[in-house]
Scaffold this motif. Structure first.
Motif, PDB file in Angstrom:
ATOM      1  N   SER A  26       2.424   1.697  -9.193  1.00 27.85           N
ATOM      2  CA  SER A  26       1.448   1.707  -8.097  1.00 27.85           C
ATOM      3  C   SER A  26       1.110   0.278  -7.677  1.00 27.85           C
ATOM      4  O   SER A  26       1.235  -0.669  -8.455  1.00 27.85           O
ATOM      5  N   PHE A  27       0.638   0.160  -6.435  1.00 32.60           N
ATOM      6  CA  PHE A  27       0.199  -1.143  -5.948  1.00 32.60           C
ATOM      7  C   PHE A  27      -0.963  -1.658  -6.796  1.00 32.60           C
ATOM      8  O   PHE A  27      -1.073  -2.861  -7.039  1.00 32.60           O
ATOM      9  N   ALA A  28      -1.816  -0.749  -7.252  1.00 30.36           N
ATOM     10  CA  ALA A  28      -2.952  -1.144  -8.094  1.00 30.36           C
ATOM     11  C   ALA A  28      -2.456  -1.727  -9.416  1.00 30.36           C
ATOM     12  O   ALA A  28      -2.984  -2.747  -9.892  1.00 30.36           O
ATOM     13  N   ALA A  40      -3.775  -5.877  -0.946  1.00 27.71           N
ATOM     14  CA  ALA A  40      -2.989  -7.105  -0.728  1.00 27.71           C
ATOM     15  C   ALA A  40      -1.533  -6.891  -1.135  1.00 27.71           C
ATOM     16  O   ALA A  40      -0.621  -7.358  -0.448  1.00 27.71           O
ATOM     17  N   VAL A  41      -1.329  -6.170  -2.234  1.00 28.68           N
ATOM     18  CA  VAL A  41       0.052  -5.871  -2.661  1.00 28.68           C
ATOM     19  C   VAL A  41       0.735  -5.017  -1.599  1.00 28.68           C
ATOM     20  O   VAL A  41       1.874  -5.288  -1.209  1.00 28.68           O
ATOM     21  N   LYS A  42       0.039  -3.990  -1.088  1.00 28.54           N
ATOM     22  CA  LYS A  42       0.623  -3.128  -0.063  1.00 28.54           C
ATOM     23  C   LYS A  42       0.999  -3.926   1.181  1.00 28.54           C
ATOM     24  O   LYS A  42       2.079  -3.740   1.743  1.00 28.54           O
ATOM     25  N   ARG A  43       0.115  -4.821   1.617  1.00 34.85           N
ATOM     26  CA  ARG A  43       0.422  -5.647   2.800  1.00 34.85           C
ATOM     27  C   ARG A  43       1.674  -6.473   2.562  1.00 34.85           C
ATOM     28  O   ARG A  43       2.541  -6.587   3.433  1.00 34.85           O
ATOM     29  N   ARG A  44       1.790  -7.049   1.370  1.00 35.36           N
ATOM     30  CA  ARG A  44       2.978  -7.859   1.060  1.00 35.36           C
ATOM     31  C   ARG A  44       4.236  -6.989   1.005  1.00 35.36           C
ATOM     32  O   ARG A  44       5.282  -7.386   1.514  1.00 35.36           O
TER      33      ARG A  44
END
Length: 167
Positions: A26-28, A40-44
Protein backbone atom coordinates in the motif's frame (compact mmCIF):
# COMPACT_ATOMS: atom_id res chain seq x y z
CA UNK A 1 2.86 9.33 -21.93
CA UNK A 2 5.72 11.79 -22.17
CA UNK A 3 8.89 11.20 -24.15
CA UNK A 4 10.80 13.78 -22.10
CA UNK A 5 13.54 12.52 -19.78
CA UNK A 6 12.13 11.90 -16.33
CA UNK A 7 13.79 13.40 -13.31
CA UNK A 8 13.40 11.36 -10.18
CA UNK A 9 15.03 11.48 -6.81
CA UNK A 10 16.02 9.06 -4.07
CA UNK A 11 12.45 8.89 -2.72
CA UNK A 12 11.19 7.92 -6.17
CA UNK A 13 13.87 5.22 -6.33
CA UNK A 14 12.74 3.86 -2.96
CA UNK A 15 9.10 3.85 -4.09
CA UNK A 16 10.03 2.01 -7.28
CA UNK A 17 12.11 -0.51 -5.32
CA UNK A 18 9.20 -1.16 -2.93
CA UNK A 19 6.74 -1.65 -5.80
CA UNK A 20 9.14 -3.94 -7.66
CA UNK A 21 9.52 -6.07 -4.54
CA UNK A 22 5.74 -6.23 -4.04
CA UNK A 23 3.40 -4.21 -6.26
CA UNK A 24 0.58 -4.81 -3.75
CA UNK A 25 2.31 -2.84 -1.02
CA UNK A 26 0.00 0.00 0.00
CA UNK A 27 0.98 3.63 -0.44
CA UNK A 28 0.64 3.99 3.34
CA UNK A 29 3.14 1.15 3.94
CA UNK A 30 5.60 2.60 1.44
CA UNK A 31 5.17 6.07 2.92
CA UNK A 32 5.78 4.82 6.45
CA UNK A 33 9.01 3.18 5.31
CA UNK A 34 10.39 6.17 3.42
CA UNK A 35 8.95 9.06 5.43
CA UNK A 36 6.12 10.30 3.20
CA UNK A 37 2.35 10.39 3.51
CA UNK A 38 0.27 7.91 1.52
CA UNK A 39 -1.02 10.83 -0.56
CA UNK A 40 2.50 11.97 -1.42
CA UNK A 41 3.46 8.43 -2.43
CA UNK A 42 0.35 8.18 -4.64
CA UNK A 43 1.17 11.50 -6.34
CA UNK A 44 4.70 10.29 -7.05
CA UNK A 45 3.46 6.91 -8.37
CA UNK A 46 0.93 8.68 -10.60
CA UNK A 47 3.71 10.92 -11.96
CA UNK A 48 5.99 7.92 -12.55
CA UNK A 49 3.19 6.11 -14.40
CA UNK A 50 2.30 9.16 -16.52
CA UNK A 51 5.93 9.67 -17.48
CA UNK A 52 6.38 6.01 -18.47
CA UNK A 53 8.87 5.07 -15.76
CA UNK A 54 6.34 2.64 -14.26
CA UNK A 55 4.83 0.77 -17.18
CA UNK A 56 2.38 -1.47 -15.37
CA UNK A 57 1.60 -3.86 -12.55
CA UNK A 58 1.33 -7.61 -13.12
CA UNK A 59 1.02 -10.88 -11.28
CA UNK A 60 3.74 -13.42 -11.98
CA UNK A 61 2.45 -17.00 -11.93
CA UNK A 62 4.04 -20.45 -12.11
CA UNK A 63 4.02 -21.22 -15.86
CA UNK A 64 2.87 -24.84 -15.42
CA UNK A 65 -0.23 -23.63 -13.57
CA UNK A 66 -1.20 -21.75 -16.73
CA UNK A 67 -0.51 -24.65 -19.09
CA UNK A 68 3.08 -23.76 -20.08
CA UNK A 69 5.18 -26.88 -19.43
CA UNK A 70 7.95 -26.37 -21.99
CA UNK A 71 10.26 -23.39 -22.27
CA UNK A 72 13.09 -22.55 -24.64
CA UNK A 73 15.26 -19.75 -25.94
CA UNK A 74 15.60 -19.54 -29.71
CA UNK A 75 18.39 -17.78 -31.57
CA UNK A 76 17.13 -16.41 -34.88
CA UNK A 77 19.44 -15.86 -37.84
CA UNK A 78 18.14 -13.75 -40.72
CA UNK A 79 18.99 -13.44 -44.40
CA UNK A 80 20.60 -10.06 -44.85
CA UNK A 81 19.65 -7.32 -42.45
CA UNK A 82 16.13 -7.88 -41.18
CA UNK A 83 14.94 -4.64 -39.62
CA UNK A 84 13.93 -4.88 -35.95
CA UNK A 85 10.49 -3.52 -36.89
CA UNK A 86 9.88 -6.52 -39.17
CA UNK A 87 11.09 -8.95 -36.51
CA UNK A 88 8.73 -7.29 -34.01
CA UNK A 89 5.79 -7.81 -36.39
CA UNK A 90 6.61 -11.51 -36.66
CA UNK A 91 6.96 -12.17 -32.94
CA UNK A 92 3.69 -10.39 -32.14
CA UNK A 93 1.92 -13.06 -34.21
CA UNK A 94 3.04 -15.81 -31.82
CA UNK A 95 1.47 -15.70 -28.33
CA UNK A 96 3.99 -18.33 -27.24
CA UNK A 97 6.85 -15.82 -27.61
CA UNK A 98 7.00 -14.10 -24.23
CA UNK A 99 10.07 -11.95 -24.90
CA UNK A 100 12.07 -11.03 -27.96
CA UNK A 101 15.07 -8.84 -28.49
CA UNK A 102 17.71 -8.06 -31.09
CA UNK A 103 21.18 -9.04 -29.92
CA UNK A 104 24.84 -8.70 -30.73
CA UNK A 105 26.89 -11.70 -31.81
CA UNK A 106 26.09 -14.26 -34.46
CA UNK A 107 22.31 -14.33 -34.03
CA UNK A 108 20.09 -11.43 -35.07
CA UNK A 109 17.46 -11.99 -32.37
CA UNK A 110 16.76 -14.03 -29.27
CA UNK A 111 13.27 -15.29 -28.48
CA UNK A 112 11.91 -16.63 -25.20
CA UNK A 113 9.27 -19.22 -26.05
CA UNK A 114 6.78 -21.03 -23.80
CA UNK A 115 4.74 -23.98 -25.04
CA UNK A 116 2.34 -26.52 -23.61
CA UNK A 117 4.66 -29.42 -24.50
CA UNK A 118 7.53 -30.34 -26.83
CA UNK A 119 5.16 -31.00 -29.73
CA UNK A 120 3.63 -27.55 -29.35
CA UNK A 121 7.13 -26.03 -29.17
CA UNK A 122 8.07 -27.80 -32.39
CA UNK A 123 4.95 -26.40 -34.08
CA UNK A 124 5.80 -22.87 -32.89
CA UNK A 125 9.35 -23.25 -34.15
CA UNK A 126 8.08 -24.38 -37.57
CA UNK A 127 5.76 -21.34 -37.75
CA UNK A 128 8.69 -19.05 -36.94
CA UNK A 129 10.84 -20.74 -39.58
CA UNK A 130 8.26 -20.14 -42.33
CA UNK A 131 9.11 -16.44 -42.38
CA UNK A 132 10.96 -15.85 -45.67
CA UNK A 133 13.79 -13.81 -44.14
CA UNK A 134 14.64 -16.32 -41.38
CA UNK A 135 17.64 -18.39 -42.45
CA UNK A 136 17.98 -20.65 -39.39
CA UNK A 137 17.20 -21.04 -35.72
CA UNK A 138 19.05 -22.63 -32.83
CA UNK A 139 17.01 -23.67 -29.79
CA UNK A 140 17.95 -24.13 -26.15
CA UNK A 141 15.41 -25.94 -23.97
CA UNK A 142 15.19 -24.71 -20.38
CA UNK A 143 15.69 -27.52 -17.87
CA UNK A 144 15.43 -25.53 -14.64
CA UNK A 145 15.55 -21.96 -13.35
CA UNK A 146 18.57 -21.27 -11.20
CA UNK A 147 16.94 -18.05 -9.95
CA UNK A 148 13.30 -19.14 -9.53
CA UNK A 149 12.30 -15.79 -7.99
CA UNK A 150 13.39 -13.88 -11.13
CA UNK A 151 10.55 -12.47 -13.25
CA UNK A 152 11.69 -14.54 -16.23
CA UNK A 153 10.83 -17.71 -14.31
CA UNK A 154 7.14 -16.76 -14.13
CA UNK A 155 4.40 -16.39 -16.71
CA UNK A 156 2.21 -13.37 -17.32
CA UNK A 157 -0.47 -14.99 -19.50
CA UNK A 158 -2.09 -18.41 -19.85
CA UNK A 159 -1.42 -20.98 -22.56
CA UNK A 160 -3.98 -20.84 -25.34
CA UNK A 161 -6.90 -23.14 -24.59
CA UNK A 162 -6.72 -24.46 -28.14
CA UNK A 163 -2.94 -25.11 -28.10
CA UNK A 164 -3.54 -28.81 -28.75
CA UNK A 165 -5.57 -27.88 -31.83
CA UNK A 166 -3.05 -25.39 -33.22
CA UNK A 167 -0.72 -28.12 -34.44
Amino acid sequence: MSSMPVMFDELDRKIIAALMANARTSFAEIGATIGLSATAVKRRVDRLRESGVITGFTATVQPAALGWRTEAYVEVYCEGAAPPRRLAEVVRNHPEITAAMTVTGGADALLHVRATDVGHFEEVLERIRTEPFIRKTISYMVLSHLLPEAPEAGATHAAPSDAANVR
